[in-house]
Write an enzyme that holds these catalytic residues in place. Structure first.
Site, mmCIF file in Angstrom:
data_model
loop_
_atom_site.group_PDB
_atom_site.id
_atom_site.type_symbol
_atom_site.label_atom_id
_atom_site.label_comp_id
_atom_site.label_asym_id
_atom_site.label_seq_id
_atom_site.Cartn_x
_atom_site.Cartn_y
_atom_site.Cartn_z
ATOM 1 N N LYS A 32 0.848 -1.187 0.000
ATOM 2 C CA LYS A 32 0.000 0.000 0.000
ATOM 3 C C LYS A 32 0.881 1.234 0.000
ATOM 4 O O LYS A 32 1.769 1.377 0.836
ATOM 5 C CB LYS A 32 -0.897 0.022 1.242
ATOM 6 N N ASP A 59 -3.438 4.389 -1.987
ATOM 7 C CA ASP A 59 -4.400 4.851 -0.973
ATOM 8 C C ASP A 59 -4.356 6.374 -0.885
ATOM 9 O O ASP A 59 -3.733 6.934 0.017
ATOM 10 C CB ASP A 59 -3.995 4.184 0.360
ATOM 11 N N LYS A 61 -7.331 8.311 -1.281
ATOM 12 C CA LYS A 61 -8.628 8.762 -0.721
ATOM 13 C C LYS A 61 -9.145 10.036 -1.387
ATOM 14 O O LYS A 61 -9.318 11.067 -0.722
ATOM 15 C CB LYS A 61 -8.513 8.976 0.789
ATOM 16 N N ASP A 64 -13.546 15.141 -4.158
ATOM 17 C CA ASP A 64 -13.632 16.471 -4.783
ATOM 18 C C ASP A 64 -14.893 16.469 -5.651
ATOM 19 O O ASP A 64 -15.676 15.522 -5.594
ATOM 20 C CB ASP A 64 -12.359 16.741 -5.610
ATOM 21 N N THR A 119 -11.794 5.363 10.578
ATOM 22 C CA THR A 119 -11.842 4.742 11.911
ATOM 23 C C THR A 119 -11.374 5.714 12.998
ATOM 24 O O THR A 119 -11.573 5.468 14.181
ATOM 25 C CB THR A 119 -10.995 3.449 11.963
ATOM 26 N N ARG A 211 2.793 -1.466 10.851
ATOM 27 C CA ARG A 211 3.849 -1.618 11.855
ATOM 28 C C ARG A 211 4.109 -3.042 12.361
ATOM 29 O O ARG A 211 5.274 -3.360 12.632
ATOM 30 C CB ARG A 211 3.589 -0.651 13.018
HETATM 31 O O1 C5P Z 1 0.805 0.369 11.208
HETATM 32 P P1 C5P Z 1 -0.621 -0.044 11.027
HETATM 33 O O2 C5P Z 1 -0.831 -1.522 10.852
HETATM 34 O O3 C5P Z 1 -1.542 0.551 12.080
HETATM 35 O O4 C5P Z 1 -1.016 0.624 9.621
HETATM 36 C C1 C5P Z 1 -2.313 0.586 9.111
HETATM 37 C C2 C5P Z 1 -2.363 1.310 7.793
HETATM 38 O O5 C5P Z 1 -3.720 1.400 7.392
HETATM 39 C C3 C5P Z 1 -1.838 2.743 7.836
HETATM 40 O O6 C5P Z 1 -1.294 3.040 6.548
HETATM 41 C C4 C5P Z 1 -3.082 3.556 8.089
HETATM 42 O O7 C5P Z 1 -2.989 4.859 7.593
HETATM 43 C C5 C5P Z 1 -4.120 2.757 7.294
HETATM 44 N N1 C5P Z 1 -5.489 2.966 7.712
HETATM 45 C C6 C5P Z 1 -5.932 2.707 8.993
HETATM 46 N N2 C5P Z 1 -7.250 2.902 9.326
HETATM 47 C C7 C5P Z 1 -8.123 3.340 8.396
HETATM 48 C C8 C5P Z 1 -7.688 3.601 7.091
HETATM 49 C C9 C5P Z 1 -6.344 3.387 6.782
HETATM 50 O O8 C5P Z 1 -5.160 2.295 9.854
HETATM 51 N N3 C5P Z 1 -9.383 3.486 8.714
#
Ligand code: C5P
Length: 232
Positions: A32, A59, A61, A64, A119, A211
């Site tokens: 991603k 990603d 998003k 507009d 979220t 992460r």
């Molecule tokens: O590090 P982690 O597993 O929390 O990363 C989750 C990824 O998903 C990040 O790139 C975050 O921006 C993305 N994301 C999220 N929640 C959302 C939409 C996207 O955690 N609702």
């Protein structure tokens, strides 16, 4: 495309991204690319990762007026990504325009999915700042149905919402779910999390994992563990 683990490459530079991805010598992960990396490195980072054999979820998003989104999607379709997204809050007119823009002359296009409510938005913020008074679960459902009726392929949602989205929109409607953590892992700033195995059970099509893989002492082992729990 079947079930897969998408690795969130939340890095600030092409070098950091390539250094990380070069660890993966056997299986090329689906990656991603988000705003941070895309705005730092531009479309070249997409071309580079594509040329190295990675599938890509871009990603960005988009949100507009329909004409602007249509034209932007037409540009993105040339990058040949596998999945891209927009905000369902842009309305069905914007989502239909996005599909028109994304569709190439030969009729093919990347998968297009919608963000319902982020979220990071909770009931209180939605009521106070957006003046939306309905329960957040119903808002997510409504946005998912609107996205489906506009012709989109799925939504990004919490793994906790994936089951109800499938019930309302059908099994074929994709659910792409971030907020995934190992049972013995650190949750960090994610509040509502699920393990890869639980996300599989609830019917997610793709999990987005950052992460737990990128910050692991052995990222390849962490990735393979996600694959074992979620895909195999
Ligand atoms: O590090 P982690 O597993 O929390 O990363 C989750 C990824 O998903 C990040 O790139 C975050 O921006 C993305 N994301 C999220 N929640 C959302 C939409 C996207 O955690 N609702």
């Amino acid at each position: 495309m079947g079930k897969d683990v998408i690795v969130a490459c939340d890095f600030q530079s092409k070098k950091a991204t390539l250094d990380f991805l070069e660890l993966f010598t056997e299986r090329k992960p689906f990656v991603k690319i988000g705003m941070e990396l895309y705005y730092a490195e531009g479309p070249d980072i997409v071309r580079e990762l594509k040329a190295r054999g990675h599938k890509i979820f871009l990603d960005l998003k988009l949100h507009d007026i329909p004409n602007t989104v249509k034209k932007a999607m037409a540009v993105l379709s040339k990058l040949d990504v596998d999945i891209t997204n927009l905000h369902a809050a842009g309305t069905s007119a914007m989502m239909k325009a996005a599909i028109e823009g994304l569709t190439r002359e030969d009729g093919t296009r990347p998968l297009l999915i919608a963000v319902t409510q982020l979220t990071s938005t909770d009931q209180e913020a939605m009521e106070r700042d957006l003046l939306i008074k309905e329960p957040i679960g119903e808002v997510v459902m409504h946005y998912a149905k609107t996205a489906k009726n506009a012709g989109l392929d799925g939504v990004v949602c919490s793994p906790l919402e994936a089951g109800i989205v499938k019930e309302a929109c059908g099994k074929a409607f994709l659910t792409v779910t971030p907020g995934v953590r190992f049972a013995d892992g650190d949750t960090g700033d994610q509040k509502r999390v699920m393990t890869p195995a639980e996300a599989k059970k609830i019917g997610s099509d793709y999990i987005v994992v950052g992460r737990p893989i990128t910050a692991a002492s052995d990222p390849v082992a962490a990735y393979e563990r996600c694959i074992r729990e979620f895909v195999d």
